[in-house]
Write a protein that holds these residues in place. Structure first.
Motif, PDB file in Angstrom:
ATOM      1  N   UNK A  71      -2.758   5.874   4.103  1.00 19.08           N
ATOM      2  CA  UNK A  71      -1.602   6.070   4.969  1.00 19.08           C
ATOM      3  C   UNK A  71      -1.980   5.904   6.438  1.00 19.08           C
ATOM      4  N   UNK A  72      -3.133   6.463   6.822  1.00 18.46           N
ATOM      5  CA  UNK A  72      -3.557   6.356   8.216  1.00 18.46           C
ATOM      6  C   UNK A  72      -3.845   4.908   8.592  1.00 18.46           C
ATOM      7  N   UNK A  73      -4.536   4.180   7.718  1.00 14.69           N
ATOM      8  CA  UNK A  73      -4.845   2.778   8.015  1.00 14.69           C
ATOM      9  C   UNK A  73      -3.565   1.953   8.098  1.00 14.69           C
ATOM     10  N   UNK A 116      -7.249  -6.552   5.919  1.00 13.99           N
ATOM     11  CA  UNK A 116      -8.148  -7.033   4.863  1.00 13.99           C
ATOM     12  C   UNK A 116      -8.768  -5.873   4.089  1.00 13.99           C
ATOM     13  N   UNK A 117      -9.281  -4.809   4.759  1.00  8.72           N
ATOM     14  CA  UNK A 117      -9.752  -3.659   3.965  1.00  8.72           C
ATOM     15  C   UNK A 117      -8.666  -3.058   3.079  1.00  8.72           C
ATOM     16  N   UNK A 156       0.832  -1.207   0.000  1.00 13.29           N
ATOM     17  CA  UNK A 156       0.000   0.000   0.000  1.00 13.29           C
ATOM     18  C   UNK A 156       0.861   1.249   0.000  1.00 13.29           C
ATOM     19  N   UNK A 157       1.894   1.278   0.822  1.00 15.28           N
ATOM     20  CA  UNK A 157       2.741   2.468   0.897  1.00 15.28           C
ATOM     21  C   UNK A 157       3.548   2.672  -0.373  1.00 15.28           C
ATOM     22  N   UNK A 158       4.041   1.597  -0.962  1.00 16.58           N
ATOM     23  CA  UNK A 158       4.804   1.738  -2.204  1.00 16.58           C
ATOM     24  C   UNK A 158       3.925   2.266  -3.330  1.00 16.58           C
ATOM     25  N   UNK A 193      -4.106 -10.537  15.192  1.00 15.32           N
ATOM     26  CA  UNK A 193      -5.180 -11.029  14.331  1.00 15.32           C
ATOM     27  C   UNK A 193      -6.278  -9.983  14.161  1.00 15.32           C
ATOM     28  N   UNK A 194      -6.664  -9.334  15.274  1.00 16.34           N
ATOM     29  CA  UNK A 194      -7.719  -8.323  15.194  1.00 16.34           C
ATOM     30  C   UNK A 194      -7.283  -7.149  14.330  1.00 16.34           C
ATOM     31  N   UNK A 195      -6.024  -6.728  14.469  1.00 17.38           N
ATOM     32  CA  UNK A 195      -5.525  -5.614  13.656  1.00 17.38           C
ATOM     33  C   UNK A 195      -5.517  -5.975  12.181  1.00 17.38           C
TER      34      UNK A 195
END
Length: 316
Positions: free
Chosen positions: A224-226, A190-191, A64-66, A182-184
């Motif tokens: 970025x925030x996620x 996953x989103x 995602x960041x790349x 796991x919760x994180x």
């Protein structure tokens, strides 16, 4: 993962792991002794599962960041997240309240993100390059503060605890840590893995993304925030583990190509496999000594990344 649980001084088979899991899920009675069952269920299985979730999460954040910063060297610690988490962790360790370490590391990573975004925004409209430069500045400042705290305040055994955390370790993994990781991953990883269309649009530049109806500023900020929140939660469990978020996205692209719809799940699987393998080596290769897993990921990651760069150069 089942094979990784069997590795260690105790003679445990995959069948034993299956019996222990089935017993604790109330699916069957376990013929294992209490000691062997405890080795599987209380020591090795939560550690392997934690490694898998952390590796998968860091790899997804790397992809995602790349893509969102259009920087092939971006990784989950690009925005000063690792330095912020490290400063928070070191502060509570030297204060003698290590029980608050996960909360302090998570809070530090979020404050680092806020500082990076504020700095990038104060210099004008946010752009990928400005955000990266702000992250480098914040990371350098926080790293200097961390070094100052260690030099000024760390004494006795706190040095070893700080070093272990800064290098990354899963030695203290438990089911509570597994639950956090796991919760994180389920809540944010996953989103993020479902954001393939947005990331594909970013690959062609902000102008093209806007022409496709994407609010680039809001979408990039959300991604970025996620990624920062997910990285902070994972770092709070394991400490700073490098190279997973940098290496795995590039390796996965060799298998899938640049399209993010397939790249994201493959990277998640690759990150899980890499960290499970690295942690298995860290806890068993030098028995009875145990290395921080961050050392193993660096030893494996640095030459592997160099090979990827050489291969990419030959293909141009």
């Amino acid at each position: 993962m089942f094979a990784a649980v069997t590795v260690g001084p105790a003679d445990i088979s995959v069948a034993d792991v299956c019996r222990s899991v089935a017993s604790h899920l109330s699916l069957a009675e376990s013929p294992l002794s209490a000691t062997r069952d405890a080795i599987i269920w209380e020591l090795r299985l939560p550690r392997v599962l934690t490694a898998a979730f952390i590796g998968a999460g860091l790899a997804v954040c790397g992809v995602v960041l790349q893509a969102s910063t259009r920087n092939p060297l971006a990784d989950p610690y690009l925005l000063g997240l690792s330095s912020g988490a490290s400063l928070g962790a070191v502060l509570v360790i030297v204060a003698g309240v290590s029980v608050a370490l996960p909360v302090a590391a998570f809070t530090g990573s979020l404050l680092a993100l806020a500082g990076t975004l504020l700095l990038a925004g104060s210099a004008g409209p946010q752009s990928p390059s400005r955000t990266v430069l702000a992250g480098v500045a914040v990371s350098s400042a926080l790293s200097a503060l961390t070094s100052l705290v260690i030099f000024w305040s760390a004494t006795g055994d706190s040095y070893r605890e700080i070093l272990g955390w800064l290098l990354g370790s899963l030695a203290g993994a438990s089911w509570s840590g597994t639950a956090i990781a796991a919760a994180a991953f389920l809540a944010l990883g996953i989103p993020l893995a479902l954001s393939a269309n947005t990331l594909n649009a970013f690959a062609f530049g902000d102008r093209t993304a806007r022409s496709l109806g994407i609010n680039t500023g809001a979408a990039r900020g959300l991604l970025l925030a996620a990624s920062a929140v997910l990285t902070g939660a994972l770092v709070a469990v394991s400490g700073s583990i490098g190279f997973v978020g940098l290496l795995i996205p590039h390796a996965a692209r060799l298998l899938t190509g640049p399209g993010h719809r397939l790249l994201l799940p493959v990277a998640a699987l690759g990150g899980a496999l890499l960290l499970v393998a690295a942690d298995t080596i860290a806890r068993s290769a030098f028995d009875p000594r145990e290395l921080p897993v961050g050392i193993i990921t660096a030893i494996l990651g640095a030459p592997a990344f160099a090979l990827l760069m050489l291969r990419a150069r030959r293909s141009l």
